[in-house]
Design an enzyme around this catalytic site. Structure first.
Site, PDB file in Angstrom:
ATOM      1  N   PRO A 190      29.673   5.891  19.819  1.00 38.00           N
ATOM      2  CA  PRO A 190      30.389   7.139  20.049  1.00 38.00           C
ATOM      3  C   PRO A 190      29.637   8.404  19.598  1.00 38.00           C
ATOM      4  CG  PRO A 190      31.378   5.899  18.248  1.00 38.00           C
ATOM      5  CD  PRO A 190      30.390   4.992  18.906  1.00 38.00           C
ATOM      6  N   ASN A 191      29.761   9.405  20.426  1.00 36.62           N
ATOM      7  CA  ASN A 191      29.215  10.755  20.175  1.00 36.62           C
ATOM      8  C   ASN A 191      27.699  10.846  20.343  1.00 36.62           C
ATOM      9  OD1 ASN A 191      31.796  11.905  19.476  1.00 36.62           O
ATOM     10  ND2 ASN A 191      31.642  10.771  17.573  1.00 36.62           N
ATOM     11  N   ARG A 218      24.283  17.928  19.175  1.00 37.75           N
ATOM     12  CA  ARG A 218      25.200  17.521  18.104  1.00 37.75           C
ATOM     13  C   ARG A 218      24.518  17.670  16.743  1.00 37.75           C
ATOM     14  NH1 ARG A 218      26.663  11.264  16.588  1.00 37.75           N
ATOM     15  NH2 ARG A 218      28.097  11.782  14.903  1.00 37.75           N
ATOM     16  N   TYR A 257      20.684  15.416  13.214  1.00 39.64           N
ATOM     17  CA  TYR A 257      20.211  14.454  14.218  1.00 39.64           C
ATOM     18  C   TYR A 257      19.003  14.948  15.021  1.00 39.64           C
ATOM     19  CZ  TYR A 257      24.623  12.201  13.107  1.00 39.64           C
ATOM     20  OH  TYR A 257      25.651  11.602  12.433  1.00 39.64           O
ATOM     21  N   ASN A 312      22.853   1.203  17.951  1.00 38.46           N
ATOM     22  CA  ASN A 312      23.314   2.267  17.049  1.00 38.46           C
ATOM     23  C   ASN A 312      24.832   2.333  17.211  1.00 38.46           C
ATOM     24  OD1 ASN A 312      24.035   4.502  15.618  1.00 38.46           O
ATOM     25  ND2 ASN A 312      22.322   5.773  16.314  1.00 38.46           N
ATOM     26  N   ALA A 357      29.649   5.880  14.430  1.00 35.40           N
ATOM     27  CA  ALA A 357      30.732   5.847  13.430  1.00 35.40           C
ATOM     28  C   ALA A 357      31.374   4.471  13.303  1.00 35.40           C
ATOM     29  CB  ALA A 357      31.786   6.887  13.784  1.00 35.40           C
ATOM     30  N   GLU A 399      20.091  -3.008  13.898  1.00 36.21           N
ATOM     31  CA  GLU A 399      20.923  -1.807  13.776  1.00 36.21           C
ATOM     32  C   GLU A 399      20.028  -0.602  13.481  1.00 36.21           C
ATOM     33  OE1 GLU A 399      24.676  -2.103  11.725  1.00 36.21           O
ATOM     34  OE2 GLU A 399      24.169  -0.343  10.517  1.00 36.21           O
ATOM     35  N   HIS A 406      19.962   3.737  12.867  1.00 37.20           N
ATOM     36  CA  HIS A 406      20.607   5.037  12.689  1.00 37.20           C
ATOM     37  C   HIS A 406      19.536   6.107  12.672  1.00 37.20           C
ATOM     38  CE1 HIS A 406      24.389   3.135  11.880  1.00 37.20           C
ATOM     39  NE2 HIS A 406      23.746   2.317  11.085  1.00 37.20           N
ATOM     40  N   ARG A 414      23.823  10.384   2.825  1.00 33.34           N
ATOM     41  CA  ARG A 414      24.918  11.233   3.322  1.00 33.34           C
ATOM     42  C   ARG A 414      26.239  10.895   2.594  1.00 33.34           C
ATOM     43  NH1 ARG A 414      24.817  11.136   9.662  1.00 33.34           N
ATOM     44  NH2 ARG A 414      26.279  12.868   9.278  1.00 33.34           N
TER      45      ARG A 414
HETATM   46  C1  DQA Z   1      24.627   7.577  13.018  1.00 35.79           C
HETATM   47  C2  DQA Z   1      25.176   7.650  11.585  1.00 35.79           C
HETATM   48  C3  DQA Z   1      26.688   7.456  11.579  1.00 35.79           C
HETATM   49  O1  DQA Z   1      27.193   7.554  10.253  1.00 35.79           O
HETATM   50  C4  DQA Z   1      27.360   8.529  12.416  1.00 35.79           C
HETATM   51  O2  DQA Z   1      28.749   8.303  12.487  1.00 35.79           O
HETATM   52  C5  DQA Z   1      26.763   8.654  13.781  1.00 35.79           C
HETATM   53  C6  DQA Z   1      25.321   8.554  13.930  1.00 35.79           C
HETATM   54  C7  DQA Z   1      23.099   7.885  13.059  1.00 35.79           C
HETATM   55  O3  DQA Z   1      22.484   7.533  14.057  1.00 35.79           O
HETATM   56  O4  DQA Z   1      22.572   8.477  12.122  1.00 35.79           O
HETATM   57  O5  DQA Z   1      27.468   8.937  14.741  1.00 35.79           O
HETATM   58  O6  DQA Z   1      24.797   6.255  13.503  1.00 35.79           O
END
Ligand code: DQA
Length: 141
Positions: free
Chosen positions: A11-12, A19, A24, A75, A78, A99, A101, A108
């Site tokens: 998501p997102n 964003r 990011y 990835n 959230a 995984e 990120h 964070r």
């Molecule tokens: C994320 C880190 C997560 O905590 C966050 O909710 C994201 C992006 C990252 O790629 O740093 O949406 O996965």
């Protein structure tokens, strides 16, 4: 051996580029997909990519990877911090999953320090932006 890789973004992440660029960066999701695909193709591998904001769609994509893909780069965004369903799907599919990120989640907010999905994965890479996805590809090799 030529590998089939599934690249999954949660998501997102479709909003990458605009964003929270201080966290990011300005790399877009299209940049990520293109870079992973180019690096995979240089190895003679193929990549299918899926981005979804919907947890169930990610579960379905992971479960559908069983017997089809040789590796998953994930990835979970959230859902990393909340999703038992994604953990179970990664376990169930029996496809090695890395995984990734973009940000260093451990630097964070406290609620980002726990990953429910990482224990189901072969490993986790965080904090290196787009490069992390390419390191994940190396890891799957
Ligand atoms: C994320 C880190 C997560 O905590 C966050 O909710 C994201 C992006 C990252 O790629 O740093 O949406 O996965």
């Amino acid at each position: 051996m030529a590998k089939r890789i599934l690249l999954l973004n949660g998501p997102n992440l479709a909003l990458l580029g605009t964003r929270e660029p201080a966290i990011y960066g300005t790399t877009t999701l299209a940049d990520v997909v293109a870079a992973v695909r180019a690096a995979a193709e240089a190895r003679g591998w193929s990549v299918d990519d899926v981005q979804s904001d919907v947890e169930g769609e990610l579960v379905r994509a992971i479960c559908g990877a069983r017997g089809v893909y040789d590796g998953i780069i994930l990835n979970p965004a959230a859902y990393t911090h909340t999703s038992v369903a994604l953990h179970d799907a990664i376990k169930a599919c029996e496809v090695p999953t890395v995984e990734v990120h973009l940000s260093n989640v451990y630097a964070r907010e406290g609620y980002r320090h726990e990953s429910l999905t990482a224990p189901a994965c072969v490993g986790q890479i965080c904090g290196f932006g787009l490069k992390g996805y390419l390191l994940a590809l190396d890891a799957l090799a």
